[in-house]
Enzyme design. Structure first.
Site: not given
Length: 770
Positions: A473, A589, A602
């Site tokens: 990630h 979230y 993000t």
């Protein structure tokens, strides 16, 4: 030993008559072709660098400007207002040029300066235009005259035929919101989650922060925003991802699935051949910047493309305090794992990419190799699945020299990693939910030692020809990997295809050297570390529960008919489902992108709002009228859309507070407010993966299963969803088995019911639901 003979250009033996030199013409040919390929790639990168560097102008526009200047000079017109004459006088002092030469050089120099000034002006004008985000807040489908005029100016200054990185220098920087605005938005977001006493206490902490420590921290953050390209991204990458000391498997890595029910071939080697070739074609386009930048608003507003840079040839390197990302410019091989052995597979032959049938041949050779793993080799990758510190220490102690270093370098510098899984996975019609659950778990963790979790991504090919992806990630977010994955699936199915017998098209090539088996010397002490990491990883994997399903009751087609954002509709359904599941509201979230800004990644949309809670309570109140419930739904959906737009345009809450917290740590000052904010658990973590490439209207059989991630909180849920075409929504729900309060399958059923119950509010006619 065919590969050994191909590995050197010549061999020699010492004889009584001297040195007997035997040249290998084939090897010399491969060296020559490799050099040609390397220089060709360097030239393409150099050329693309120039084109991108002068964008939104073009290199040819330089000639037009210079010729225009020279033409006016010969027409006895001075376009420079005396500047050319000054350049002429300066050149005259050198005494090396004739008058005619001086005139030409002066004209060229002025024309070049004018051209550069025009580039800077266009680039700055475009940056100012892209800093306007009012269009985001316009009513859907309705554009004001001012917005239309703005779009025209953006297109005018955007140039023609942009390459992937053309807009990078024209993108605005992420703005730093005012502390007071961020804190007020934060307080609004937590109001429905706190009773009056707790909220009053939090208000007091927030007020103290705004008037005392906040302005001091903000000053440093403003300073960073002026100096750095993006004031968030580097700290986000380092502190959220690279400094995490726990396992990245499940906790950070995520996965992508194959087609839902489409089986291009059942041959494992053939599927690998076409898919690996399709990935390499994508990498070739990426190297040449032939992938088009993603544009919003009718192909007008560009998104940042920086995350594409580390897609290939990248690996996460463990460290005791912090990991690092290692990226090499080029890699000509991949590493393939099968039944405990690691193989290095070269991707080029005769100066070209291997063809799909040739890659299939190489993969088949690996499948047919019956050699045993070397001691410690089989479960080696468990080091990448466990805690980071033991892996960092083991890497330094046992993999920093000799065979182990060479083999580890081969993995870490590979274009990407491939696992040939010896299990069968995928969607089965006779047991859809159970088969998808097992498929998801296999992709996110497998056996905990058969995926290299540190690589930018691992391609997984199962025994029955199904496939998937496990992605690290830290280097990029899911939409970037999704863009690659959709392009690869489309290329494989629509362009490369398979022969009738399931093999890749084309013929095998017996002249290609066989894959090289990596060599290891792993001592018993290291094997003990591997087993400990495996034990940690297995405990984590066994605790993860998945519920994956495709909701086919309706999709965005019907949702749009009720004039609602599909994302807002799903998010409100998740709020309703979660309340029914847990009996309470939780901090939620939702990931939103900030790629309207340079190097943006993000931001968080806090989807649990006062408005959404009112709507959920109305849905659960049998005395509430349908009209009022519908009104509350509209208000909640509008509020969600507003928050999403704020997040996209740099006015979110969480990244700003996160950076203020980092500054406070650098200054060694404590903030009770920030400490409490950053410690709040996200018990419902959600993310939508956008569909970007596959057109389901033209190819309805190419329905994808989407992708997912593990739960963020031990007592919470992780929900990934993908809105597929007009009629489907794919969900992946995760939770921890060890938590008695959560149950992925129970929550999945609640999501299905919530979607249907909300749609029932609209009393649609049969004609509308067709």
């Amino acid at each position: 030993m065919a590969e050994a003979h191909q590995a050197v250009a010549f061999q020699f033996t010492v004889t009584p008559d001297g040195i007997d030199l035997r040249m290998s013409h084939e090897a010399l040919k491969q060296i020559y072709l490799s050099g040609v390929y390397s220089w060709k790639k360097k030239f393409i990168r150099f050329k693309n660098g120039i084109i991108t560097g002068v964008y939104p102008a073009s290199p040819s526009s330089w000639l037009i400007v210079v010729v225009g200047v020279m033409s006016t000079m010969y027409a006895k017109i001075d376009p420079s207002l005396g500047i050319i004459a000054k350049i002429n006088r300066t050149l005259d002092t050198t005494g090396y040029m004739s008058n005619q030469t001086q005139n030409i050089v002066s004209g060229v120099l002025f024309g070049t300066g004018l051209w550069v000034a025009l580039i800077v002006t266009m680039r700055y004008s475009l940056k100012m235009l892209l800093s306007y985000h009012g269009w985001m807040f316009s009513e859907h489908g309705k554009l004001s005259a001012g917005t239309k005029f703005w779009m025209t100016l953006v297109k005018l200054f955007s140039g023609r035929k942009p390459m992937l990185y053309s807009f990078q220098t024209s993108l605005p920087r992420l703005p730093v919101p005012a502390v007071k605005d961020t804190v007020n938005r934060y307080l609004e977001s937590v109001r429905p989650l706190m009773d009056d006493e707790k909220f009053k206490r939090m208000e007091g902490l927030a007020k103290d922060f705004v008037f005392n420590l906040g302005p001091r921290l903000q000053w440093y953050l403003k300073l960073k925003s002026w100096w750095a390209t993006n004031y968030v991204s580097d700290w986000w990458e380092e502190y959220v991802y690279l400094r995490g000391r726990g396992p990245i498997m499940v906790n950070s890595n995520y996965f992508a699935m194959d087609f839902l029910s489409l089986y291009p071939t059942t041959l494992q080697a053939a599927r690998a051949g076409n898919v690996i070739h399709a990935i390499l074609l994508y990498r070739k386009k990426l190297d040449r910047q032939e992938i088009k930048p993603i544009l919003l608003m009718g192909s007008t507003v560009p998104l940042c493309s920086a995350q594409w840079e580390r897609m290939f040839n990248t690996s996460r390197i463990p460290g005791e305090e912090s990991d690092t990302l290692q990226h090499v410019k080029d890699s000509k091989h991949i590493v393939v794992y099968h039944k405990g052995r690691y193989f290095k597979v070269w991707l080029y032959h005769d100066g070209r990419l291997l063809r799909p049938r040739e890659i299939e041949q190489q993969i088949q050779r690996i499948l047919e190799d019956d050699s045993e793993p070397q001691p410690g080799e089989e479960k080696l990758a468990a080091l990448t699945a466990g805690d980071r510190v033991p892996w960092a220490k083991a890497r330094q102690a046992y993999f920093s020299r000799g065979k182990n270093k060479q083999s580890l370098d081969a993995i870490e510098k590979a274009a990407f990693f491939v696992t040939l899984d010896d299990m069968e996975q995928g969607y089965r019609k006779e047991d859809p939910m159970k088969s998808l659950d097992a498929y998801a778990k296999s992709l996110i963790h497998g056996k905990c030692y058969d995926r290299w979790f540190d690589k930018s991504f691992t391609l997984i090919i199962f025994k029955n020809g199904r496939m998937g992806l496990n992605a690290e990630h830290s280097w990029a977010d899911a939409p970037i990997v999704g863009h690659l994955w959709e392009n690869v699936m489309a290329t494989e199915y629509l362009e490369l295809c398979y022969s009738v017998d399931g093999h890749c098209r084309g013929d095998p090539n017996p002249n290609i050297p066989i894959p090289t088996k990596l060599q290891w010397e792993i001592p018993e002490e290291c094997q003990e570390v591997i087993e400990k990491s495996l034990s940690t990883a297995v405990a984590l994997a066994d605790d993860v529960d998945f519920c994956s399903f495709c909701f086919d009751g309706f999709g965005k087609g019907l949702i749009k008919k009720v004039k609602t954002s599909p994302d807002a509709f799903v998010q409100l359904a998740l709020q309703l489902a979660h309340y029914r599941d847990m009996g309470k509201f939780s901090l939620t979230y939702e990931a939103s992108m900030t790629r309207l800004f340079r190097e943006g990644r993000t931001e968080t949309v806090r989807s649990c709002t006062v408005e959404s809670c009112r709507f959920v309570k109305a849905m659960e109140d049998p005395t509430e009228s349908r009209e009022n419930t519908l009104k509350l739904f509209r208000q909640a959906a509008d509020k969600h859309q507003h928050l999403y737009r704020l997040a996209m345009t740099g006015a979110g809450i969480d990244r700003h507070l996160f950076c203020l917290y980092v500054v406070s740590k650098y200054l060694a000052v404590d903030s009770p407010f920030l400490k409490e904010v950053l410690s709040e658990p996200w018990r419902l973590s959600t993310s939508q993966t956008p569909q970007q490439h596959i057109d389901l209207k033209k190819n309805p059989e190419m329905l994808s299963s989407g992708g997912g991630f593990g739960p963020v909180a031990d007592d919470g849920y992780g929900v990934s969803y993908m809105i597929l075409g007009e009629d489907f929504i794919q969900f992946h729900v995760s939770s921890k088995i060890s938590c008695s309060e959560t149950d992925s399958h129970r929550f999945g059923m609640n999501i299905k019911k919530a979607l249907v119950d909300i749609m029932a509010l609209f009393n649609l006619s049969k004609n509308c639901t067709k």
